[in-house]
Design a protein around this motif. Structure first.
Motif, mmCIF file in Angstrom:
data_model
loop_
_atom_site.group_PDB
_atom_site.id
_atom_site.type_symbol
_atom_site.label_atom_id
_atom_site.label_comp_id
_atom_site.label_asym_id
_atom_site.label_seq_id
_atom_site.Cartn_x
_atom_site.Cartn_y
_atom_site.Cartn_z
ATOM 1 N N ASN A 18 0.803 -1.217 0.000
ATOM 2 C CA ASN A 18 0.000 0.000 0.000
ATOM 3 C C ASN A 18 0.839 1.272 0.000
ATOM 4 N N SER A 19 2.147 1.149 0.202
ATOM 5 C CA SER A 19 2.999 2.331 0.348
ATOM 6 C C SER A 19 4.454 1.948 0.181
ATOM 7 N N GLY A 20 5.303 2.979 0.085
ATOM 8 C CA GLY A 20 6.732 2.736 0.015
ATOM 9 C C GLY A 20 7.286 2.152 1.295
ATOM 10 N N THR A 21 6.815 2.660 2.415
ATOM 11 C CA THR A 21 7.269 2.136 3.706
ATOM 12 C C THR A 21 6.996 0.638 3.818
ATOM 13 N N GLU A 22 5.814 0.216 3.411
ATOM 14 C CA GLU A 22 5.485 -1.209 3.474
ATOM 15 C C GLU A 22 6.337 -2.024 2.504
ATOM 16 N N ALA A 23 6.717 -1.406 1.389
ATOM 17 C CA ALA A 23 7.620 -2.087 0.462
ATOM 18 C C ALA A 23 8.974 -2.337 1.118
ATOM 19 N N ILE A 24 9.457 -1.352 1.873
ATOM 20 C CA ILE A 24 10.716 -1.520 2.606
ATOM 21 C C ILE A 24 10.593 -2.634 3.646
ATOM 22 N N GLU A 25 9.468 -2.643 4.376
ATOM 23 C CA GLU A 25 9.254 -3.703 5.369
ATOM 24 C C GLU A 25 9.315 -5.080 4.716
ATOM 25 N N GLY A 26 8.673 -5.219 3.572
ATOM 26 C CA GLY A 26 8.692 -6.498 2.874
ATOM 27 C C GLY A 26 10.069 -6.882 2.387
ATOM 28 N N ALA A 27 10.821 -5.892 1.899
ATOM 29 C CA ALA A 27 12.178 -6.156 1.426
ATOM 30 C C ALA A 27 13.075 -6.639 2.568
ATOM 31 N N ILE A 28 12.923 -6.016 3.736
ATOM 32 C CA ILE A 28 13.707 -6.431 4.902
ATOM 33 C C ILE A 28 13.350 -7.865 5.302
ATOM 34 N N LYS A 29 12.055 -8.175 5.332
ATOM 35 C CA LYS A 29 11.636 -9.526 5.690
ATOM 36 C C LYS A 29 12.159 -10.553 4.699
ATOM 37 N N ALA A 30 12.105 -10.213 3.413
ATOM 38 C CA ALA A 30 12.597 -11.145 2.396
ATOM 39 C C ALA A 30 14.081 -11.431 2.589
ATOM 40 N N ALA A 31 14.850 -10.385 2.885
ATOM 41 C CA ALA A 31 16.291 -10.564 3.078
ATOM 42 C C ALA A 31 16.583 -11.417 4.308
ATOM 43 N N LYS A 32 15.857 -11.167 5.380
ATOM 44 C CA LYS A 32 16.066 -11.945 6.600
ATOM 45 C C LYS A 32 15.655 -13.405 6.398
ATOM 46 N N LYS A 33 14.553 -13.632 5.685
ATOM 47 C CA LYS A 33 14.109 -15.012 5.456
ATOM 48 C C LYS A 33 15.092 -15.752 4.534
ATOM 49 N N TYR A 34 15.645 -15.044 3.566
ATOM 50 C CA TYR A 34 16.650 -15.643 2.677
ATOM 51 C C TYR A 34 17.836 -16.152 3.502
ATOM 52 N N ALA A 35 18.331 -15.309 4.409
ATOM 53 C CA ALA A 35 19.472 -15.696 5.238
ATOM 54 C C ALA A 35 19.107 -16.823 6.204
ATOM 55 N N TYR A 36 17.882 -16.772 6.720
ATOM 56 C CA TYR A 36 17.406 -17.824 7.632
ATOM 57 C C TYR A 36 17.358 -19.171 6.899
ATOM 58 N N THR A 37 16.851 -19.156 5.660
ATOM 59 C CA THR A 37 16.771 -20.378 4.860
ATOM 60 C C THR A 37 18.162 -20.912 4.550
ATOM 61 N N ARG A 38 19.073 -20.002 4.249
ATOM 62 C CA ARG A 38 20.443 -20.394 3.904
ATOM 63 C C ARG A 38 21.204 -20.943 5.102
ATOM 64 N N ASP A 39 21.080 -20.274 6.258
ATOM 65 C CA ASP A 39 21.921 -20.593 7.414
ATOM 66 C C ASP A 39 21.236 -21.450 8.467
ATOM 67 N N GLY A 40 19.905 -21.521 8.422
ATOM 68 C CA GLY A 40 19.178 -22.319 9.396
ATOM 69 C C GLY A 40 19.000 -21.653 10.746
ATOM 70 N N HIS A 41 19.258 -20.351 10.822
ATOM 71 C CA HIS A 41 19.053 -19.631 12.083
ATOM 72 C C HIS A 41 18.774 -18.159 11.797
ATOM 73 N N ALA A 42 18.213 -17.469 12.794
ATOM 74 C CA ALA A 42 17.946 -16.036 12.692
ATOM 75 C C ALA A 42 19.145 -15.261 13.257
ATOM 76 N N GLY A 43 18.942 -13.966 13.533
ATOM 77 C CA GLY A 43 20.003 -13.161 14.129
ATOM 78 C C GLY A 43 20.924 -12.506 13.121
ATOM 79 N N HIS A 44 20.418 -12.233 11.922
ATOM 80 C CA HIS A 44 21.250 -11.620 10.892
ATOM 81 C C HIS A 44 21.206 -10.099 10.973
ATOM 82 N N GLU A 45 22.181 -9.468 10.320
ATOM 83 C CA GLU A 45 22.336 -8.019 10.384
ATOM 84 C C GLU A 45 22.169 -7.380 9.004
ATOM 85 N N ILE A 46 21.862 -6.088 9.017
ATOM 86 C CA ILE A 46 21.693 -5.308 7.792
ATOM 87 C C ILE A 46 22.592 -4.080 7.862
#
Length: 400
Positions: free
Chosen positions: A103-131
């Motif tokens: 619905n907005s640019g801000t929400e697009a940023i939120e989604g982009a951050i989630k996608a990046a974190k989930k990508y790293a979670y899938t790759r590494d098998g754990h959370a706790g990643h940095e940006i």
């Protein structure tokens, strides 16, 4: 409508999060806006880079009216034709593979951050990643977007924010390199910093960041919310560079006034990040915004808006450069295409207010930049009129 009464009613009912100019706009036509008293204003702000086609564009308006008469909303539990067509157009324009409409640019940023974190979670098998984000950046006002916005003044009252965000210096590759570690999952930056003062990324910096991301399996997120959609002479500003992001965000002129944004990604990221249940939106991508996005992109491609931006930019820059040469308190022009800024040693807020009195709409960026993000359909006569009105204001300011 009486302006004074309207403003009084607004101040009594609307949460005071904006210090608004004392004007009530009623309608627009072409690149002009008109207030409730009938006064005309040349618009070089375009609703903060939103109204790419100006106002009262008949073709765009008819597309919205037609869709409004058919279907406004059904939710994302079902398919709808307008958003499918819009998705095909935005993927073609962006050279990306998958899109999620927000619905907005801000929400697009939120989604982009989630996608990046989930990508790293899938790759590494754990959370706790940095940006890694950039100082002087601006990505939005929600808590996730605020966490990657490089302005402490914006962040401080709302802490603690999302942890694991580090800030590098824009256009200084070594400062980015120094922050990378085994937990880094993404680097996010605006291809052209907007709110931070109209700073384009250098070729060397963007290419260097891309190389670092490739070396360390880090995702590059490019925020094109303000600088994209034709404003910098390409459909997206990153296309002016020999660099492609893994994830990008867009909004503003994507819907030309209809509230819509999007985050897009490559197929590689899509396969390893957000899955059913990971992300959602009630309104995002409904039939009305789909019709808007579809029509905007159709018109931009057909009318070669990027070609027009490239053609008109040198004249725009020339006129701004002439103003810089005329006034000692204007120290620099910087920008790309129809996203330009004048660096000023006097109050840019005062200049913008006085310009409004002259019938010219300009806005600010940061504390010392006068920002110009006009509709993408401006012609030379509009640039001449802008320069004439602004010169009158600057002449008065120079006397103070």
């Amino acid at each position: 409508m009486n302006k004074e009464y309207a403003i009084m009613d607004a101040e009594q009912s609307i949460l005071h999060t904006y210090n608004r100019f004392q004007v009530v706009f009623d309608h627009g036509k072409g690149v002009y806006l008109y207030d409730t008293d009938g006064k005309e204003y040349l618009d070089f702000a375009a609703g903060i880079a939103v109204s790419a086609f100006g106002y009262q564009n008949v073709e765009y308006g008819e597309a919205l009216k037609t869709q409004a008469d058919k279907l406004l909303h059904i939710s994302n539990l079902y398919y709808n034709e307008p958003i499918i067509k819009a998705a095909k157009r935005v993927l073609k324009a962006s050279q990306m593979d998958r899109v999620f409409f927000t619905n907005s640019g801000t929400e697009a940023i939120e989604g982009a951050i989630k996608a990046a974190k989930k990508y790293a979670y899938t790759r590494d098998g754990h959370a706790g990643h940095e940006i890694i984000a950039m100082n002087h950046s601006f990505h939005g006002r929600s808590l996730g977007a605020l966490a990657v916005t490089g302005n402490e003044h914006y962040r401080e009252p709302f802490g603690p924010l999302m942890p694991g965000v580090k800030f590098a210096e824009f256009n200084q590759l070594d400062s980015v390199k120094a922050l990378i570690n085994e937990r880094t999952c993404a680097i996010i930056l605006e291809t052209v910093q907007g709110e931070g003062g109209i700073y384009p990324a250098t070729n060397e910096f963007l290419e260097g960041v891309r190389a670092l991301c490739d070396e360390h399996d880090i995702l590059l997120i490019l925020d094109e919310i303000q600088c994209g959609m034709g404003r910098c002479g390409a459909m997206f500003a990153w296309q002016n560079y020999a660099v492609k992001p893994d994830i990008m965000t867009t909004a503003k002129a994507l819907g030309c006034g209809v509230p819509v944004g999007a985050f897009l990604m490559t197929e590689h990221v899509a396969e390893k990040s957000l899955a059913p249940g990971d992300h959602g939106t009630t309104y995002g991508g409904n039939p009305l915004v789909g019709a808007a996005v579809d029509k905007v992109l159709e018109m931009m491609e057909r009318d070669d808006i990027t070609g027009h931006v490239k053609a008109i930019t040198p004249y725009f820059e020339q006129k701004l450069d002439e103003l810089v040469a005329s006034y000692d308190f204007l120290t620099e022009r910087r920008g790309v295409g129809l996203m330009q800024g004048l660096v000023c040693k006097k109050s840019v807020a005062e200049i913008a207010a006085k310009a409004l009195q002259q019938g010219l709409i300009v806005i600010t960026a940061g504390s010392d930049v006068l920002r110009f993000v006009p509709p993408l359909i401006i012609e030379k006569e509009h640039i001449d009129e802008m320069a004439e009105k602004l010169n009158a204001v600057l002449c008065d300011i120079d006397k103070i």
